[in-house]
Scaffold this motif. Structure first.
Motif, PDB file in Angstrom:
ATOM      1  N   THR C 199       9.954  22.993  -0.406  1.00  7.37           N
ATOM      2  CA  THR C 199      11.201  23.694  -0.745  1.00  7.37           C
ATOM      3  C   THR C 199      10.901  24.972  -1.510  1.00  7.37           C
ATOM      4  OG1 THR C 199      12.342  21.580  -0.866  1.00  7.37           O
ATOM      5  CG2 THR C 199      13.445  23.445  -1.896  1.00  7.37           C
ATOM      6  N   ARG C 200       9.997  24.906  -2.478  1.00  6.89           N
ATOM      7  CA  ARG C 200       9.648  26.100  -3.263  1.00  6.89           C
ATOM      8  C   ARG C 200       8.979  27.155  -2.387  1.00  6.89           C
ATOM      9  NH1 ARG C 200       7.509  22.763  -7.016  1.00  6.89           N
ATOM     10  NH2 ARG C 200       8.964  22.278  -8.703  1.00  6.89           N
ATOM     11  N   GLY C 203      11.557  28.791  -0.323  1.00  5.85           N
ATOM     12  CA  GLY C 203      12.413  29.651  -1.151  1.00  5.85           C
ATOM     13  C   GLY C 203      11.760  31.004  -1.371  1.00  5.85           C
ATOM     14  N   SER C 216      20.317  28.945   1.061  1.00  4.44           N
ATOM     15  CA  SER C 216      20.363  27.573   0.557  1.00  4.44           C
ATOM     16  C   SER C 216      19.380  26.762   1.379  1.00  4.44           C
ATOM     17  CB  SER C 216      21.785  27.027   0.713  1.00  4.44           C
ATOM     18  OG  SER C 216      21.768  25.612   0.750  1.00  4.44           O
ATOM     19  N   GLU C 233      19.104  26.819  -4.109  1.00  2.58           N
ATOM     20  CA  GLU C 233      20.039  27.829  -3.636  1.00  2.58           C
ATOM     21  C   GLU C 233      19.750  29.108  -4.405  1.00  2.58           C
ATOM     22  OE1 GLU C 233      24.036  26.068  -3.364  1.00  2.58           O
ATOM     23  OE2 GLU C 233      24.799  28.119  -3.533  1.00  2.58           O
ATOM     24  N   SER C 234      19.912  30.259  -3.747  1.00  4.10           N
ATOM     25  CA  SER C 234      19.644  31.524  -4.445  1.00  4.10           C
ATOM     26  C   SER C 234      20.739  31.794  -5.478  1.00  4.10           C
ATOM     27  CB  SER C 234      19.597  32.690  -3.466  1.00  4.10           C
ATOM     28  OG  SER C 234      20.872  32.969  -2.957  1.00  4.10           O
TER      29      SER C 234
ATOM     30  N   ILE D  13      11.632  30.391  -8.434  1.00  4.28           N
ATOM     31  CA  ILE D  13      12.218  29.602  -7.339  1.00  4.28           C
ATOM     32  C   ILE D  13      12.393  28.163  -7.824  1.00  4.28           C
ATOM     33  CG2 ILE D  13      11.877  28.818  -4.954  1.00  4.28           C
ATOM     34  CD1 ILE D  13      12.234  31.807  -5.076  1.00  4.28           C
TER      35      ILE D  13
END
Lengths: 234, 234, 234, 234
Positions: C199-200, C203, C216, C233-234, D13
């Motif tokens: 996920t990171r 992102g 997201s 989410e940003s 992030i």
């Protein structure tokens, strides 16, 4: 490491079927009005193996499917099964394809114009070809009942579905089969309907069609919690 | 109003099956450890009708089901089928019940402690009783492979499922069948696995069990887009 | 017959949204390689109503959809929303479209060649336009882990999915977004993976893309019984 | 191997949510008539993480769930959330539980006696507790319409569902909420129904209940191909 016991066991415990399931795949099928229709299918492909079989290359199923670029018709169906049977050295080859088929319906009063019909083709090649075509058609109440209902919610016109599978002697369009089912469903309208009565009406209509050599019918009344159904087979 | 033509047709086009489907229903099944386990089932009940049948009371299926208050065991299964056959004057009666069954699993390294197994019972009463019990068990990689995997995501230990259906000569607990399947799955571990090999291992284990008179096995490798599978039957 | 009390109540209890859901509909979307791709969508269309609203013609939603013959692109999306807002006299109009999108993938080692990506577009027109594009991409293990796995079942290369939704400043192809996600997923490969780390990585990759103004991300590790996930989410 | 750039990125992030999803789990809920009801739930558990978080032990979610042996009530719900927040050092903890709840319904004319209601509880613990209870109830036509329908198929009495979510000031039984929804649905019966009118009737009934501090309503008319719906929120 295998010992002799295991080898003997392997001969006794024979794999019957092996294959791939639930492949999502874009396909092109025959469309009576527009010649071709592109849609999205779910595909199963599998073979019956001979007794002394020693391991399958699963990737071959998908390789064969890819060769045909998703063109699905009677001819390609047969050729895919032939390739499966040959390349996997199988006793029998099977392919099942499920897909939504869309038709313009300007006549149906509660239709959205573009009506979806769930279709399924199941082909088998052993010594000779066998192909079953199945279509599911919504069952609506008769115009007589519609008039009585007055302000009822729109969806109440539809109370269930008829799933009809056929084998045929010569080519039949999906559109033809859908029309035939719709004709059978409305037989006897004006009188209250039951799943049994609609099933019998359908059976009579389909039994009379010269192209159809075998049929199976399931009519379902879809309720919230559960369904009632009736079924018959030729 | 029916004319004579229609009456004749009704005799020719015979309903084969009629019934109710996908009833969601709370049930109680036998649990080896805790005597009884409450769970939630999906129930289908249907009958084969004699040729000269004239309309079913669909509500009777549910009335019969309600009589037994969801107690499902070999004895009640038989009695429900008997009542269906008698009250609906049927040639054969069928009941299918699907439900999740939960077991405490303190041993399984990737288990959440309370493991779910999907079960299915399909009973038929014609001249004599027939009952098939089916259980689906997840297939995980061997400890040998686990060790190699090191930091791999948890779910990678599980790569598929084994669905085993059996007929039996004398009573067998769901727990017993699950244990037997798990024993069959891990046979031959240490070597790389394939759906064919796991299916054969399972077949050998189940064929040897004295209580089991018939079996059917499907091992599936669940991938994202599609599955590969192997199947055999005794 | 309504009394004054009821009329007062009607003003207080205001419908917020009204519309149609889960329409199955054949659509054509933009395809970078082949210009257009035909697929099958599930469509939701609904509006926010003003307070003093007095009944909707549900059929208008479908009429508007039919006008565009399933051609879905940025321009038609905007025009459908505009028509909905105007013809239903609404404060805001919404359309959600979900569809599978297929890409040829000759590079992916465990791919079937024709890879399916589930896509979703959610457009809103209130005072100005808002469009969110969402794509779900399978997450596979790194080549490093693949090599270690040797004879493991094919599906073990895939352990989950990344669902990424974005808002963008200028046009972005579905293909571009898929490539970007795949690039983000493989960042840091060679080391053991976790849903948090993937996920990171994702992102970081998506945050750097100049066309993307909002994002997201949900990364899920799909196990048999349950999933683990991480989201940002940003 | 991480360099300083990556460490800086990790701070920017940030994972927002992390947890487990779609755990199938046997639970016991409060039943007004029988004190307790056993059923099967689908459980999601997740937390909002603080910015400087460095990896979650996903297994802790399931360990916490197991501590409570599936006993779900207001008290245990709160304690599970508290443990999640404490043990995972989280800013907020969430648990969502979906389950079928069964009630004896001897009154409903088209009921099978044991009626299923789909329920959902969504609890959040941040600075204080927040709990939303949601129930879905089938919507049937009024007795007036039933009488007119005469021989219509059974399922036509049901044309959709009402999904109602509430926050409450003091304890409310699931049975009470179901009764309240059923009372709201039949308001104004005798006149033709629409999803908008049923939604408004429901809104009026639920707004008047002293225990309910917030509500959200979606009424859906379930057709074959698609649905129409209306929604409001307090």
């Amino acid at each position: 490491m295998k010992d002799i016991q295991n080898l003997r066991d392997d001969r006794r415990i024979n794999i019957r079927k092996v294959g791939v399931k639930t492949i999502s795949y874009p396909i092109t099928v025959l469309d009576k009005e527009h010649r071709l229709q592109k849609t999205v299918a779910t595909v199963n492909m599998y073979v019956n193996l001979p007794h002394r079989f020693k391991g399958t290359h699963m990737s071959r199923f998908v390789e064969i499917l890819n060769t045909f670029h998703g063109e699905i018709n009677l001819k390609s169906f047969h050729r895919i099964l032939e390739e499966m049977k040959a390349r996997l050295d199988a006793e029998a080859a099977h392919m099942e394809i499920e897909f939504p088929y869309f038709l313009q319906r300007d006549d149906a009063p509660d239709s959205i114009g573009t009506e979806r019909y769930d279709c399924r083709m199941h082909g088998t090649l052993k010594d000779c070809d066998d192909l079953v075509l199945e279509v599911t058609v919504p069952v609506a109440s008769s115009p007589y009942v519609h008039a009585q209902q007055g302000g009822l919610p729109r969806s109440m016109g539809r109370w269930g579905s008829a799933r009809v599978a056929v084998r045929f002697n010569h080519f039949i369009w999906i559109e033809e089969l859908i029309s035939l089912i719709q004709k059978g469903i409305v037989l006897g309208h004006g009188a209250p309907e039951s799943v049994e009565q609609v099933t019998r009406n359908l059976g009579r209509t389909i039994a009379d069609h010269p192209a159809i050599s075998w049929y199976s019918i399931v009519v379902e009344n879809l309720a919230d919690g559960y369904s009632t159904f009736a079924a018959l087979e030729s």
